[in-house]
Design an enzyme around this catalytic site. Structure first.
Site, mmCIF file in Angstrom:
data_model
loop_
_atom_site.group_PDB
_atom_site.id
_atom_site.type_symbol
_atom_site.label_atom_id
_atom_site.label_comp_id
_atom_site.label_asym_id
_atom_site.label_seq_id
_atom_site.Cartn_x
_atom_site.Cartn_y
_atom_site.Cartn_z
ATOM 1 C CG HIS A 64 -1.826 -1.195 1.287
ATOM 2 N ND1 HIS A 64 -3.069 -1.198 0.696
ATOM 3 C CD2 HIS A 64 -1.665 -2.432 1.827
ATOM 4 C CE1 HIS A 64 -3.654 -2.381 0.888
ATOM 5 N NE2 HIS A 64 -2.819 -3.155 1.569
ATOM 6 C CG LEU A 65 3.247 2.102 -3.052
ATOM 7 C CD1 LEU A 65 3.784 2.334 -4.463
ATOM 8 C CD2 LEU A 65 4.408 1.890 -2.076
ATOM 9 N NE ARG A 66 -1.370 3.323 3.896
ATOM 10 C CZ ARG A 66 -2.197 2.299 4.101
ATOM 11 N NH1 ARG A 66 -3.171 2.036 3.250
ATOM 12 N NH2 ARG A 66 -2.058 1.530 5.161
ATOM 13 C CG ASN A 96 -6.201 0.411 0.116
ATOM 14 O OD1 ASN A 96 -5.119 0.421 -0.478
ATOM 15 N ND2 ASN A 96 -6.297 0.043 1.380
ATOM 16 C CG ASP A 154 -5.767 -5.892 0.159
ATOM 17 O OD1 ASP A 154 -6.102 -6.947 0.697
ATOM 18 O OD2 ASP A 154 -4.952 -5.099 0.668
ATOM 19 C CG HIS A 234 -3.664 -10.451 3.576
ATOM 20 N ND1 HIS A 234 -4.934 -10.979 3.636
ATOM 21 C CD2 HIS A 234 -3.817 -9.146 3.232
ATOM 22 C CE1 HIS A 234 -5.803 -10.024 3.357
ATOM 23 N NE2 HIS A 234 -5.149 -8.907 3.094
ATOM 24 C CG ASP A 310 -1.218 -6.323 3.945
ATOM 25 O OD1 ASP A 310 -1.508 -5.316 3.276
ATOM 26 O OD2 ASP A 310 -1.994 -6.812 4.798
ATOM 27 C CG HIS A 314 -1.563 3.052 9.353
ATOM 28 N ND1 HIS A 314 -2.555 3.612 8.574
ATOM 29 C CD2 HIS A 314 -1.730 1.709 9.271
ATOM 30 C CE1 HIS A 314 -3.303 2.634 8.053
ATOM 31 N NE2 HIS A 314 -2.826 1.478 8.451
HETATM 32 ZN ZN LIG Z 1 -5.917 -7.063 2.731
#
Ligand SMILES: [Zn+2]
Length: 445
Positions: A64-66, A96, A154, A234, A310, A314
């Site tokens: 997740h690179l945000r 996401n 995801d 995952h 994954d 944060h």
């Molecule tokens: Zn997930």
């Protein structure tokens, strides 16, 4: 300019190499692999220190690179730098973001940022549904044309069987895998940790293992019905692993990945040394010893196809709240390979050949992207390991913009020495003696 990587132990399962060999790189591609390759006049010779292992570049198929939308947690550039420092030559990033990557314009923007960063290859994953709302399918053909290599919602499961069926049917026409976050929403409820003894002791709401197993069984049934490929993100429970093993034996097009925290930690860790540590809160949650043992078996016997991080950044203030309110997820790009070497390779759970399959060959194959082998003619994406070197995880040195990891201070045996993408060294580990030899034209130090 040609470069000759001389004297490393090359492990390339696809190409059938497991021994000392040289690698000649020309124009960003592998030009030759073999013992004692001749260095011509215009060749830069890079001596690989004894004991280092040279592998086809590692591919992390779940990060997740945000970016766009939450650049305070991570950007494409900082995520790419963390990936390079973690030994990855490519990452696939989940949709996401804000806005969600359900539109070709978002896909293109991510690819432009990745090109500007000029480090690892970044493969966007498009959304299954518009806005990841679980209602209408996204424009999958457009996403693929813009460069998406898979589709996934995801962070959330594909909520209904009919939407999953349509996604598999449609994505199947383009040979794109559908990656699912398997968790039955009504069973997950408000859970924050694995449902079991530890949750009861700590008074935290549980997520039962069956929440994962029910959804994995649904997805396998739909993959078999449609003939399309499903990839389970995952995977964390023994029940789900058993289902995947049986489905593979029947010839179903199902693959799965396991995250390093799920093969390293159990929910026991929540009881100490730091109680209610929000850096132990992730989704799916840390499971029980029997689950970890099943995952180790699956990693060994080939039921598990890939190790994926994954990576879920944060900020500290977001995690520094009571356990129930903290966001799920931990970073993982820079600890995944050392954990794999320390926890799987050194204890003899897996061989180096299997490690390369889990981190390179299989993720490249599942996503149908370049990599997974050092065969001549392929891009020179190379990960060099120093398996015998121990290093202590120091989050203050992380390239990620976030620090949410439970592994700070852990000493792990096995380090990444250097990362090479398209023939260019993009990372050398200055903590590993001899790695400086591998520098050449370093872009990030
Ligand atoms: Zn997930």
């Amino acid at each position: 300019m040609k470069r000759l990587l001389k004297g490393g132990h090359v492990v390339d399962p696809v190409h059938g190499i497991d021994g000392v060999a040289d690698i000649l790189i020309e124009g960003g591609l592998v030009a030759g692999v073999g013992p004692n390759l001749e260095a011509g006049g215009d060749v830069q010779v890079v001596n690989v220190p004894a004991g280092f292992v040279v592998c086809p570049g590692f591919v992390d198929m779940h990060v997740h690179l945000r970016d766009p939308g939450q650049e305070h947690k991570e950007t494409v550039a900082t995520g790419a730098a963390a990936a390079a420092a973690g030994g990855f030559t490519a990452v696939a990033c989940m949709p996401n973001t804000d806005p969600v990557n359900d539109d070709a314009s978002v896909t293109r923007a991510i690819l432009e940022k990745a090109a500007a960063a000029g480090l690892v290859r970044v493969y966007p994953i498009g959304a299954v549904s518009k806005g990841m709302k679980g209602e209408q399918l996204a424009e999958i053909a457009d996403l693929r044309a813009a460069g998406c290599v898979a589709i996934s919602d995801d962070g959330r499961p594909v909520p209904t069987a009919i939407l999953m069926r349509r996604a598999l049917e449609y994505a199947g026409m383009f040979d794109l895998p559908v990656i699912d976050h398997c968790e039955e929403p009504s069973l997950k409820g408000e859970g924050v940790v694995h449902e079991g003894y530890v949750a009861s002791v700590l008074g935290l709401r549980g997520i039962p293992a069956a929440a994962e197993a029910v959804m994995v069984d649904r997805d396998i049934a739909l993959a078999e019905m449609t003939g399309s490929a499903v990839h389970i993100a995952h995977l964390s429970t023994r029940q789900a692993l058993r289902s995947v093993r049986a489905a593979k034996a029947r010839g179903a097009r199902v693959t799965c990945e396991v995250a390093p925290h799920h093969f390293t930690l159990t929910d026991e860790r929540l009881t100490g040394p730091v109680e209610y540590d929000t850096n132990l809160k992730m989704n799916p949650p840390l499971r029980e010893r029997v689950d970890v043992d099943a995952l180790l078996q699956g990693l060994q016997d080939g039921t598990v196809d890939a190790i994926a991080t994954d990576h879920a950044p944060h900020q500290a203030d977001e995690k520094h709240v009571e356990f129930d309110r903290a966001p799920f997820g931990i970073i993982g790009l820079e600890t995944a390979v050392p954990l794999t070497l320390d926890r799987l390779f050194h204890p003899g759970v897996i061989t180096m050949r299997r490690l390369v399959q889990l981190l390179s060959v299989n993720p490249a194959r599942i996503l149908n992207v370049t990599g997974g082998t050092l065969r001549p003619g392929r891009p020179a994406d190379i990960t060099i390991l120093a398996p015998e070197v121990s290093q202590t995880v120091d989050l203050s040195r992380s390239r990620s913009r976030s620090r949410n990891s439970p592994f700070n201070g852990w000493t792990l045996k096995g380090a990444v020495a250097a990362t090479i993408v398209g023939g260019r060294t993009i990372y050398v580990n200055d903590q590993v003696a001899g790695a400086a030899n591998l520098a050449g034209d370093v872009a990030v130090a």
